[in-house]
Enzyme design. Structure first.
Site, PDB file in Angstrom:
ATOM      1  N   GLU A   1       0.769  -1.011  -0.010  1.00  0.00           N
ATOM      2  CA  GLU A   1      -0.188  -0.036  -0.061  1.00  0.00           C
ATOM      3  C   GLU A   1       0.708   1.329  -0.072  1.00  0.00           C
ATOM      4  OE1 GLU A   1      -2.648   2.602   3.344  1.00  0.00           O
ATOM      5  OE2 GLU A   1      -2.659   0.366   3.444  1.00  0.00           O
TER       6      GLU A   1
ATOM      7  N   LYS B   1     -10.788  -2.008   8.069  1.00  0.00           N
ATOM      8  CA  LYS B   1      -9.506  -1.079   8.703  1.00  0.00           C
ATOM      9  C   LYS B   1      -9.934  -0.655  10.205  1.00  0.00           C
ATOM     10  CE  LYS B   1      -6.394   2.519   8.003  1.00  0.00           C
ATOM     11  NZ  LYS B   1      -5.835   3.605   7.056  1.00  0.00           N
TER      12      LYS B   1
END
Length: 206
Positions: A40, A129
């Site tokens: 990411e 998340k």
């Protein structure tokens, strides 16, 4: 497209905050050599779209390349054009989930409360998340999982490292977003390899 096979292979999302385009191939290769295949690039990094493009070109067949700190629909469109297949947000915004899913991307938005979690799941989030995880606890995650739909994948992010992974895993975390414990600006490939190895050992032990 599903996040599950990638998490099953290795449940670590390597958050490369601050990485520069000229170093992404070397750092990416180091991570893949240790089995970390979810990469990411946060959008508050230097020239993040170029880093995403380079990672996609070099490792797109072997890694899940994503963008983090996504906060607008324009950014969703931009990261899709750059080759990202994973969208991560720091906050609860169902419209971004819808925008990512419309472009065929995996959506892993941020949440902190049960209300936010259910709203994001209703919009089609693939995973959630938990952020900032250091402001919660494994006990909070355990309580959340008791009420969320069975099989909901929750990934703690924020302050997660080799020493905290066992407790989060025991509470039911499906995976972990790891930032400075895997990469911080100035780290070279050797440093990242050593950090990745320590994280894999922590997960294997847990």
């Amino acid at each position: 497209m599903s996040l599950a096979p990638w998490i099953d292979a290795c449940p670590i999302v390597a958050i490369l905050r601050g990485i520069r385009p000229e170093e992404v191939e070397g750092i990416g290769a180091a991570l893949l050599s240790e089995g970390l295949n979810i990469l990411e690039v946060p959008l508050n990094s230097p020239n993040p779209l170029e880093s995403i493009r380079r990672l996609h070109a070099a490792f797109g067949e072997r890694a899940l390349i994503g963008a983090g700190t996504v906060t607008s629909e324009d950014e969703v469109a931009a990261i899709a054009r750059a080759g990202a297949r994973l969208m991560v947000t720091p906050h609860c915004d169902p419209s971004l989930v819808l925008a990512a899913r419309a472009r065929g991307m995996i959506a892993c938005p941020g949440f902190f409360t049960p209300g936010e979690a259910f709203a994001l799941l209703a919009a089609g989030a693939d995973a959630l998340k938990l952020f900032p995880a250091e402001a919660a606890s494994p006990a909070v995650l355990r309580a959340l999982l008791a009420v969320l739909p069975k099989g909901t994948a929750v990934l703690p992010v924020g302050g997660v490292g080799a020493e905290t992974i066992p407790a989060w895993k025991a509470a039911g975390a499906a995976g972990f977003g790891v930032g400075s414990s895997i990469y911080k600006p100035g780290d070279d490939a050797a440093a990242v390899t050593a950090k990745a190895r320590a994280l894999r050992q922590a997960i294997d032990a847990a």
